[in-house]
Enzyme design. Sequence first.
Site, PDB file in Angstrom:
ATOM      1  N   HIS A  82      -4.776 -80.183   6.809  1.00  0.00           N
ATOM      2  CA  HIS A  82      -3.994 -79.253   5.209  1.00  0.00           C
ATOM      3  C   HIS A  82      -4.895 -78.270   5.385  1.00  0.00           C
ATOM      4  CE1 HIS A  82      -4.542 -79.747   0.834  1.00  0.00           C
ATOM      5  NE2 HIS A  82      -4.872 -78.597   1.037  1.00  0.00           N
ATOM      6  N   CYS A  83      -3.684 -76.567   4.590  1.00  0.00           N
ATOM      7  CA  CYS A  83      -3.556 -75.741   4.906  1.00  0.00           C
ATOM      8  C   CYS A  83      -3.846 -75.211   3.123  1.00  0.00           C
ATOM      9  CB  CYS A  83      -2.102 -75.536   5.842  1.00  0.00           C
ATOM     10  SG  CYS A  83      -2.510 -73.182   5.399  1.00  0.00           S
TER      11      CYS A  83
END
Length: 288
Positions: free
Chosen positions: A129-130
């Site tokens: 998850h960025c």
Amino acid sequence: MRTNMKRKFSFSLPVTAVVLSIAYIYLSSIFIFIDRWFGLMTSPGIINAVVFTAVALMCIFNYAVAILRDPGRAPSTYMPDVEDAEIPMHETKRKGGDLRYCQKCSHYKPPRAHHCRVCKRCVLRMDHHCIWINNCVGHANYKAFFVFVVYAVIACIYSLVLLVGSLTIDQVKDEEQSGSTLRTVYVVSGLLLIPLCVALSVLLGWHIYLTLHNKTTIEYHEGVRALWLAQKGGNLYSHPYDIGAYKNLITVLGPNILSWLCPTSSHIDSGLQFRTVYDTTKGASISK
């Protein structure tokens, strides 16, 4: 079956910071660095401005696709078919050997899918998850994320070269008129570009490694543990989805080399099944 390719956009402070940084780097590169080094009305100035603008536009376009494209949602109806001879490998839990099941989503996990605590759902071929794209990097948007990083590295290095080159030009009159402002722009640009060049280059190198080995960031860390456990038990471990560097590359970027630097997604499938080294071996399984 194709994954849903659209997602709702919501405000994100990190994304806003990235957009503002891109805008600042672009404006300073065009109207200060190129203008002072070559002059915007000269042939070298126009060529550099056009090339840098093209790189910046591709960077922004791929960034937008990585943000807006849904990475791939694991369907609630998914059920692994353990009796299907066409699927020789099924991922299982390390403990007990049961098929992977998400307690939070209440359904089985497809191969390479993982539950994201931020998105609160299982993401197909989840890499991580960025926060910088306010989205998961997964099956459907991994290529867009990868290509964005490529263009970002090119743009930052290009801008840094323009910055250094423009410093070699002695413009005494300009410095007398707006020396303080220019110095501020150069200092801020240097403090922004140098760390970005280093960080983005390391990130790009990391994802090139992952792509050539057909791994996600999650699978890399799982593989380190699996390798340690295998060596401890006197066994050998190899990543099951590593089918060769070139095949791994076209799996992510697509078979058409002309589209490698564009965020195309026509080459990806449903994300519920992937080629493995066990495709010619029946009955194989891997613990996850």
